[in-house]
Design a protein around this motif. Structure first.
Motif, mmCIF file in Angstrom:
data_model
loop_
_atom_site.group_PDB
_atom_site.id
_atom_site.type_symbol
_atom_site.label_atom_id
_atom_site.label_comp_id
_atom_site.label_asym_id
_atom_site.label_seq_id
_atom_site.Cartn_x
_atom_site.Cartn_y
_atom_site.Cartn_z
ATOM 1 N N PHE A 194 -13.953 6.349 0.833
ATOM 2 C CA PHE A 194 -12.903 7.092 1.534
ATOM 3 C C PHE A 194 -11.963 7.771 0.550
ATOM 4 O O PHE A 194 -11.897 7.420 -0.641
ATOM 5 C CB PHE A 194 -12.132 6.156 2.459
ATOM 6 C CG PHE A 194 -11.653 4.876 1.800
ATOM 7 C CD1 PHE A 194 -10.375 4.785 1.269
ATOM 8 C CD2 PHE A 194 -12.491 3.768 1.710
ATOM 9 C CE1 PHE A 194 -9.935 3.621 0.662
ATOM 10 C CE2 PHE A 194 -12.054 2.591 1.109
ATOM 11 C CZ PHE A 194 -10.779 2.513 0.582
ATOM 12 N N THR A 195 -11.226 8.768 1.055
ATOM 13 C CA THR A 195 -10.283 9.529 0.231
ATOM 14 C C THR A 195 -8.852 9.460 0.749
ATOM 15 O O THR A 195 -7.948 10.058 0.162
ATOM 16 C CB THR A 195 -10.693 11.010 0.163
ATOM 17 O OG1 THR A 195 -10.801 11.528 1.497
ATOM 18 C CG2 THR A 195 -12.010 11.172 -0.558
ATOM 19 N N ALA A 196 -8.634 8.779 1.849
ATOM 20 C CA ALA A 196 -7.287 8.596 2.391
ATOM 21 C C ALA A 196 -7.293 7.368 3.293
ATOM 22 O O ALA A 196 -8.333 6.976 3.830
ATOM 23 C CB ALA A 196 -6.829 9.829 3.164
ATOM 24 N N VAL A 197 -6.112 6.771 3.427
ATOM 25 C CA VAL A 197 -5.959 5.588 4.277
ATOM 26 C C VAL A 197 -4.792 5.826 5.221
ATOM 27 O O VAL A 197 -3.711 6.259 4.795
ATOM 28 C CB VAL A 197 -5.679 4.323 3.440
ATOM 29 C CG1 VAL A 197 -5.477 3.116 4.347
ATOM 30 C CG2 VAL A 197 -6.806 4.066 2.457
ATOM 31 N N THR A 198 -5.009 5.551 6.494
ATOM 32 C CA THR A 198 -3.923 5.584 7.469
ATOM 33 C C THR A 198 -3.589 4.159 7.879
ATOM 34 O O THR A 198 -4.474 3.405 8.285
ATOM 35 C CB THR A 198 -4.314 6.395 8.717
ATOM 36 O OG1 THR A 198 -4.463 7.772 8.367
ATOM 37 C CG2 THR A 198 -3.252 6.288 9.802
ATOM 38 N N LEU A 199 -2.309 3.800 7.730
ATOM 39 C CA LEU A 199 -1.861 2.493 8.187
ATOM 40 C C LEU A 199 -1.398 2.608 9.632
ATOM 41 O O LEU A 199 -0.676 3.536 9.999
ATOM 42 C CB LEU A 199 -0.705 1.991 7.316
ATOM 43 C CG LEU A 199 -0.963 1.861 5.816
ATOM 44 C CD1 LEU A 199 0.250 1.227 5.125
ATOM 45 C CD2 LEU A 199 -2.219 1.056 5.540
ATOM 46 N N LEU A 200 -1.831 1.668 10.462
ATOM 47 C CA LEU A 200 -1.438 1.617 11.870
ATOM 48 C C LEU A 200 -0.386 0.532 12.023
ATOM 49 O O LEU A 200 -0.590 -0.605 11.583
ATOM 50 C CB LEU A 200 -2.654 1.326 12.752
ATOM 51 C CG LEU A 200 -3.821 2.313 12.608
ATOM 52 C CD1 LEU A 200 -4.999 1.872 13.462
ATOM 53 C CD2 LEU A 200 -3.388 3.721 12.971
ATOM 54 N N HIS A 201 0.723 0.862 12.666
ATOM 55 C CA HIS A 201 1.870 -0.042 12.650
ATOM 56 C C HIS A 201 2.754 0.171 13.867
ATOM 57 O O HIS A 201 2.616 1.163 14.611
ATOM 58 C CB HIS A 201 2.686 0.200 11.380
ATOM 59 C CG HIS A 201 3.018 1.649 11.148
ATOM 60 N ND1 HIS A 201 3.946 2.336 11.894
ATOM 61 C CD2 HIS A 201 2.515 2.547 10.258
ATOM 62 C CE1 HIS A 201 4.029 3.589 11.468
ATOM 63 N NE2 HIS A 201 3.159 3.746 10.474
ATOM 64 N N GLY A 202 3.709 -0.734 14.051
ATOM 65 C CA GLY A 202 4.686 -0.596 15.114
ATOM 66 C C GLY A 202 5.672 0.514 14.809
ATOM 67 O O GLY A 202 5.793 0.971 13.664
ATOM 68 N N GLU A 203 6.380 0.938 15.835
ATOM 69 C CA GLU A 203 7.328 2.045 15.658
ATOM 70 C C GLU A 203 8.430 1.713 14.657
ATOM 71 O O GLU A 203 8.987 2.595 14.011
ATOM 72 C CB GLU A 203 7.952 2.412 17.002
ATOM 73 C CG GLU A 203 6.994 3.064 17.976
ATOM 74 C CD GLU A 203 7.681 3.508 19.255
ATOM 75 O OE1 GLU A 203 8.623 4.320 19.159
ATOM 76 O OE2 GLU A 203 7.292 3.037 20.333
ATOM 77 N N ASP A 204 8.747 0.439 14.515
ATOM 78 C CA ASP A 204 9.851 0.038 13.639
ATOM 79 C C ASP A 204 9.358 -0.497 12.301
ATOM 80 O O ASP A 204 10.081 -1.171 11.587
ATOM 81 C CB ASP A 204 10.689 -1.042 14.330
ATOM 82 C CG ASP A 204 9.864 -2.293 14.644
ATOM 83 O OD1 ASP A 204 8.616 -2.224 14.571
ATOM 84 O OD2 ASP A 204 10.466 -3.329 14.977
#
Length: 407
Positions: A163-173
């Motif tokens: 992969f060439t990028a990572v997206t972190l999934l998280h809460g709004e805060d």
């Protein structure tokens, strides 16, 4: 999960860009004659997949496919078979979603490792104790790190998933912003309220990111620069249609995966409870996802036959003898009812379906799958790895055929 040797023979049709499963055999080489391969097709019910097919054939962008399901999907085996077949045919757009399953102490697919360098002060799973200690996100799980700065480590086990990028999934805060990656400060780009993307300077199969955190973490998305198909799975043990409806903003969070096809593989757990609300829950989840993702196509799959446990008392308790408890298994007749509800709803709404119940062999299939070593003989409900590989190959074959004749 027990692994049984299984031979899946494929004939690659180059001009037709598809893979055809021509033979399925058990560990002894005996054909799985109980499979209804004539029924292994997508019923469009008045819908068509022309635009979806064209997007995949063009291979000039990425096409998102998401499979949502329960414990049959959580191990990732079914989705992996679909991923490989679609990517081998239409191009590999990347690995996609990795849920923080192991971090909340539940089973995860074996093709990746995702971990934190710290403990968690709160965690939750989609189907678990209520009220949730922390609200799950789109992956169905959530973990709140117990450290102000957390190192999130990701490793893809297969070279094809670099992969060439990572997206972190998280809460709004959650407060994600910059990240320290290989001694370089990398600034994240907000994809939504629940997602932040960090670019990398080269293709890699692993990365460790030091990020400031103060809220929930759900998982990551691995991105590739290549055009092709990205197939992600969201699977949670015990899940039902109602379970995903209970996640606030589930459909809105799903947008970050940019789905053009959503496969929903639920129904088994509904059949172990009161099925009176199943239709309303199917309708509500489809409506929610469609409202947030207006151009998405749906594929609803049905559950295959399974058994439920029957316990009875034998003998009578006396001062000298205890009554014996005997356990046996019987067909869960509600599975057929749920299957029929799914098919009827899909016909009404002009949504495509794949009828695993019929493809697996219909009535009596559970005993045949157990005898062939494909279904778990201990619970008469889950498949072993080889069984899920068969299901995945069958589903992949049906999807490929549908994409070749998308109407």
């Amino acid at each position: 999960m027990t692994r049984f040797p299984l031979i899946l023979a494929f004939c690659i049709m180059t001009l037709a860009v598809s893979a055809r499963a021509t033979e399925f055999t058990d560990a002894d080489g005996n054909p799985l004659t109980f499979l209804n391969l004539n029924a292994n097709r997508i019923e469009f019910n008045g819908d068509n997949w022309r635009d979806l097919s064209s997007a995949m054939l063009a291979c000039d962008s990425q096409v998102g496919v998401v499979q949502i399901g329960d414990s049959h999907i959580q191990p990732g085996i079914v989705t992996q078979a679909v991923r490989r077949a679609l990517q081998d045919t239409y191009g590999n757009g990347g690995r996609g979603l990795l849920a923080a399953l192991n971090i909340v102490k539940t089973n995860e697919p074996r093709d990746y490792i995702l971990k934190l360098n710290c403990g968690v002060q709160a965690k939750s799973r989609l189907v678990g104790a209520r009220p949730w200690a922390v609200t799950p996100g789109v992956t169905g799980v959530a973990a709140v790190p117990d450290s102000a700065v957390t190192v999130i480590s990701v490793r893809a086990k297969y070279a094809r998933d670099k992969f060439t990028a990572v997206t972190l999934l998280h809460g709004e805060d959650a407060g994600y912003g910059s990240a320290l990656i290989r001694d370089n400060m990398v600034f994240g780009r907000a994809r939504s309220k629940w997602a932040t993307t960090y670019p990398l300077d080269h293709y890699t199969d692993s990365v460790s990111m030091s990020v400031p955190t103060k809220g929930a973490f759900y998982g990551v998305i691995l991105h590739s620069d290549s055009c092709g198909v990205v197939v992600s799975s969201i699977g949670n043990n015990g899940a039902t249609y109602a379970s995903y409806l209970a996640v606030p903003n589930f459909a809105q969070q799903l947008q970050v995966l940019e789905p053009q096809l959503v496969i929903i593989s639920l129904g088994t757990n509904e059949a172990f409870g009161n099925i009176s609300g199943v239709l309303a829950n199917i309708r509500a989840l489809i409506k929610s996802i469609r409202n947030a993702n207006p151009h998405v196509k749906f594929l609803l799959t049905t559950p295959m036959e399974c058994h439920h446990k029957v316990t009875r008392t034998v003998g009578r308790k006396t001062r000298r003898h205890r009554a014996r408890t005997v356990t046996s298994y019987a067909v869960n007749e509600k599975i057929l009812s749920v299957r029929n509800i799914i098919l009827a709803f899909a016909r009404e709404q002009r949504i495509a379906t794949w009828d695993l119940y019929e493809v697996a062999g219909g009535a009596g299939a559970a005993n045949r799958w157990i005898s062939a070593g494909l279904m778990n003989s201990r619970d008469h409900l889950h498949c072993v790895e080889a069984g899920y590989e068969v299901q995945g190959a069958l589903l992949a074959d049906a999807i490929l055929k549908a994409l070749e004749s998308p109407h």
